[in-house]
Design a protein around this motif. Structure first.
Motif, short mmCIF file in Angstrom:
data_model
loop_
_atom_site.label_atom_id
_atom_site.label_comp_id
_atom_site.label_asym_id
_atom_site.label_seq_id
_atom_site.Cartn_x
_atom_site.Cartn_y
_atom_site.Cartn_z
N LEU A 13 0.87 -1.17 0.00
CA LEU A 13 0.00 0.00 0.00
C LEU A 13 0.90 1.22 0.00
CD1 LEU A 13 -3.09 0.80 0.24
CD2 LEU A 13 -2.50 1.48 2.58
N ILE A 14 0.65 2.14 -0.90
CA ILE A 14 1.45 3.36 -1.01
C ILE A 14 0.56 4.54 -0.64
CG2 ILE A 14 2.96 4.73 -2.48
CD1 ILE A 14 2.95 2.31 -4.45
N TYR A 52 -10.18 21.28 16.00
CA TYR A 52 -11.11 20.56 15.12
C TYR A 52 -11.73 21.46 14.05
CZ TYR A 52 -11.00 16.24 17.87
OH TYR A 52 -10.62 15.08 18.48
N PRO A 53 -12.07 22.72 14.35
CA PRO A 53 -12.67 23.57 13.29
C PRO A 53 -11.74 23.87 12.13
CG PRO A 53 -13.12 24.46 15.48
CD PRO A 53 -12.08 23.40 15.65
N PHE A 54 -10.47 23.57 12.26
CA PHE A 54 -9.48 23.93 11.24
C PHE A 54 -8.93 22.72 10.49
CE2 PHE A 54 -9.36 26.83 14.83
CZ PHE A 54 -9.62 28.04 14.21
N CYS A 55 -9.53 21.55 10.71
CA CYS A 55 -8.94 20.32 10.18
C CYS A 55 -9.99 19.49 9.44
CB CYS A 55 -8.37 19.50 11.33
SG CYS A 55 -7.57 17.96 10.81
N PRO A 56 -9.65 18.91 8.27
CA PRO A 56 -10.54 17.95 7.64
C PRO A 56 -10.64 16.69 8.49
CG PRO A 56 -8.43 18.01 6.51
CD PRO A 56 -8.39 19.10 7.52
N LYS A 57 -11.76 15.96 8.35
CA LYS A 57 -11.99 14.77 9.17
C LYS A 57 -12.09 13.54 8.26
CE LYS A 57 -12.90 17.79 12.51
NZ LYS A 57 -13.15 18.99 11.72
N PHE A 58 -11.37 12.49 8.67
CA PHE A 58 -11.38 11.22 7.95
C PHE A 58 -11.91 10.12 8.85
CE2 PHE A 58 -8.29 13.75 5.69
CZ PHE A 58 -8.43 13.37 4.36
N SER A 59 -12.56 9.14 8.23
CA SER A 59 -13.02 7.96 8.96
C SER A 59 -13.09 6.79 7.99
CB SER A 59 -14.40 8.21 9.58
OG SER A 59 -14.87 7.07 10.26
N ASN A 60 -12.60 5.64 8.43
CA ASN A 60 -12.66 4.42 7.63
C ASN A 60 -12.08 4.63 6.22
OD1 ASN A 60 -13.23 1.67 7.35
ND2 ASN A 60 -15.19 2.10 6.36
N PHE A 72 -4.82 2.80 8.01
CA PHE A 72 -5.15 1.45 8.50
C PHE A 72 -6.39 0.86 7.85
CE2 PHE A 72 -2.78 3.02 12.45
CZ PHE A 72 -1.57 2.55 11.96
N PRO A 73 -7.46 1.63 7.62
CA PRO A 73 -8.60 1.05 6.89
C PRO A 73 -8.24 0.62 5.47
CG PRO A 73 -9.31 2.99 8.10
CD PRO A 73 -7.82 2.96 8.18
N TRP A 74 -7.37 1.39 4.81
CA TRP A 74 -6.99 1.02 3.45
C TRP A 74 -6.10 -0.23 3.44
CZ3 TRP A 74 -8.85 1.95 -1.14
CH2 TRP A 74 -9.67 3.07 -1.33
N LYS A 94 0.34 -3.07 13.03
CA LYS A 94 -0.43 -3.41 11.84
C LYS A 94 0.41 -3.43 10.57
CE LYS A 94 -4.63 -1.42 13.85
NZ LYS A 94 -5.72 -0.42 13.69
N VAL A 95 1.67 -3.02 10.70
CA VAL A 95 2.54 -2.90 9.53
C VAL A 95 3.71 -3.86 9.69
CG1 VAL A 95 3.95 -1.34 8.14
CG2 VAL A 95 1.89 -0.48 9.27
#
Length: 563
Positions: free
Chosen positions: A147-148, A222-230, A290-292, A322-323
């Motif tokens: 995975l890259i 938090y108001p200044f950051c994009p949010k990722f999940s899964n 980790f989800p990817w 996990k790696v």
């Protein structure tokens, strides 16, 4: 096939790949002496050619790590308006070698160095993030699927994060996120708010973070950051207009949100905001990677892009368990794009070329003893010649002296790895403060890195692995922290370089002799420069730095200068 990679922009650089081997790689800043220089890398190109003993007409392909048109190429390579076409990931891109046009001030004068290429030389453009991905995948040393992940501020077409699969020598795009998901911009804006340069000072933010408590400012960013999940972007962020400022040939960036974050710093404190920025970055990157890995069924991970210069982030990824195989291209920022573009072109033309294992970054110029002596004599400097320079230097270091060390080829990338280093014993706590105050002239919280003999790394590091390039931090075994306090950070970690005898025998001998004298097979190793300047390349810069700082001895080749 001789492939010249040329990156023009933040951290301009040039690299040469000959028949699949990285022969040379260096950033233009090492020659202009302007950190993060963004102009055309003419000196770096010439140095690449000199190292390989080639002329520009011997170059088969020039690889450019952007899909955008760079009109400078037409002048510097004397393309003369020919209507060549460039192959970019299967698409034909017109006009990449059109005649330089525009108003008079856009055209360089005649006396600027040119590199008239052969009529058979191809100009190939490679997407920015694809070049990052290639730099990581094609140097990972494993034929197994990988995975890259590439992350930076922003690249071609607004991409800030890209996920790829590397398998059987091919790189396949799985997912990409635009600038509204830029974790690089988020961390850079916090860095600007803290008073440091976006695109340069992120290491200071990371170094300050362990002095704070993220819980003291939890949620403030938090108001200044994009949010990722899964593995997906679930909440994008509008960063507004990214302003730039060209200062002496290098770019600075500004975002209006930095002012709002500065108000939070006044409320919560510098250390706590830095700690929260680090926590948020690590959490968000983990929510992507980790989800990817699970989705693709992979245990092997390759990374590149400026975000992965964050060694504490890399430590968290490694310590997750996990790696199985974790490779970060050590020249992870934009200065590594030239190598990536050149490697990509090579592997596109040689599909069975194999994946190399990156063992060394000693890819810049070097100087013979004869050249060094002529240089010293011309300046009427007093020096002595030492046949066994490693043993003599080890005794100086064991006696607590600060030594500048120039041996062999200059390193590429942002870390000094024993080619252009300032060295001191790690056994005294006060040595960290001495070098920060008297040599580097930088903030007192800034940590220093150790060079450790590979044979002894398990004596010092928790869950260690070979780490030749100072790209990941590790916990120090509690019983060894007091033995080498000058290189242990406040949180009990260090960022090591493990030294293999076969790769750098002279530096290995230096540390081995120091260890035999002191019992610690470790040296404090910091880059040969002062704050705000690039790492030195030439002996003349070493001499200026030596006499303008608190260094006590300077070793260049087999010659030693002493104050």
């Amino acid at each position: 096939m001789n492939i010249l990679g040329v990156h023009i922009g933040h951290d301009s650089s040039a690299a040469l790949v000959c028949n699949g081997k990285i022969v040379a790689d260096m950033a233009e800043e090492r020659f202009t002496r302007i950190k993060h220089y963004a102009g055309f890398p003419s000196s770096a190109i010439q140095a690449c050619l000199d190292i390989a003993e080639l002329s520009i007409t011997d170059i088969d392909v020039i690889a450019i790590p952007t899909v955008g048109i760079r009109e400078e190429l037409n002048y510097f390579f004397e393309l003369k308006g020919t209507q060549r076409e460039c192959e970019i990931r299967g698409e034909r891109v017109e006009g990449s070698v059109q005649r330089l046009r525009g108003m008079g001030w856009e055209k360089p004068p005649l006396y600027m160095k040119r590199f008239p290429v052969s009529t058979s030389t191809e100009i190939v453009h490679v997407d920015h993030h694809l070049a990052h991905a290639a730099s990581a995948y094609y140097t990972c040393g494993s034929e197994d699927p990988q995975l890259i992940v590439t992350m930076d501020g922003v690249g071609d077409n607004g991409t800030s994060v890209a996920i790829w699969r590397g398998e059987s020598g091919k790189i396949t795009l799985l997912k990409q996120f635009d600038k509204s998901g830029s974790l690089g911009w988020f961390y850079g804006i916090v860095t600007e708010a803290l008073g440091w340069r976006h695109g340069d000072g992120e290491g200071k933010t990371m170094g300050l973070a362990p002095y704070g408590d993220p819980d003291e400012a939890k949620g403030a960013l938090y108001p200044f950051c994009p949010k990722f999940s899964n593995g997906d972007l679930i909440e994008s962020h509008d960063f507004g207009i990214p302003y730039s400022w060209n200062d002496k040939g290098a770019y600075h960036w500004h975002f209006e949100e930095a002012g709002q974050i500065r108000s939070l710093i006044e409320k919560y404190g510098r250390e706590h905001i830095a700690a929260e920025a680090q926590r948020v970055l690590e959490d968000q990157v983990a929510a992507i990677i980790f989800p990817w890995m699970e989705r693709e069924g992979l245990k092997n991970l390759c990374c590149a892009g400026g975000v992965f210069l964050n060694v504490k982030l890399n430590q968290r990824i490694w310590e997750s368990g996990k790696v199985a195989h974790h490779h970060i291209y050590p020249n992870a920022g934009d200065s590594g794009l030239a190598v990536g573009a050149a490697l990509y072109v090579h592997h596109e033309a040689n599909t069975d070329g194999g994946i190399i294992s990156l063992e060394s970054l000693y890819l810049g110029p070097e100087f013979t003893n004869e050249e060094i002596q002529r240089f010293l004599d011309a300046r009427h400097l007093r020096y002595r010649f030492e046949e066994d320079v490693a043993s003599v230097t080890a005794r100086l270091l064991a006696n607590g002296k600060i030594v500048g060390w120039i041996e062999g080829r200059m390193e590429s990338g942002p870390r000094a790895l024993g080619g252009r280093s300032i060295l001191m014993s790690p056994t005294s706590t006060e040595n960290k403060d001495i070098i920060n105050a008297q040599v580097k002239f930088r903030e007192p919280f800034r940590p220093f890195c150790p060079s450790i003999l590979a044979e002894y790394m398990e004596d010092y590091l928790v869950r260690c692995r070979p780490e030749r390039f100072m790209i990941t931090s590790f916990d120090v075994k509690p019983e060894r922290r007091e033995a080498i306090p000058a290189v242990v950070h406040v949180d009990g970690t260090l960022r090591p370089q493990t030294i293999d005898r076969a790769i750098n025998p002279l530096y290995w001998k230096l540390i081995k002799t120091f260890g035999d004298l002191t019992g610690e097979y470790v040296l404090l190793n910091t880059s040969f420069n002062i704050r705000g300047e690039p790492i030195i390349c030439h002996p003349r810069e070493a001499i200026r730095c030596f006499y303008d700082t608190g260094m006590e001895h300077l070793v260049i080749g087999n010659y030693i200068l002493s104050k």
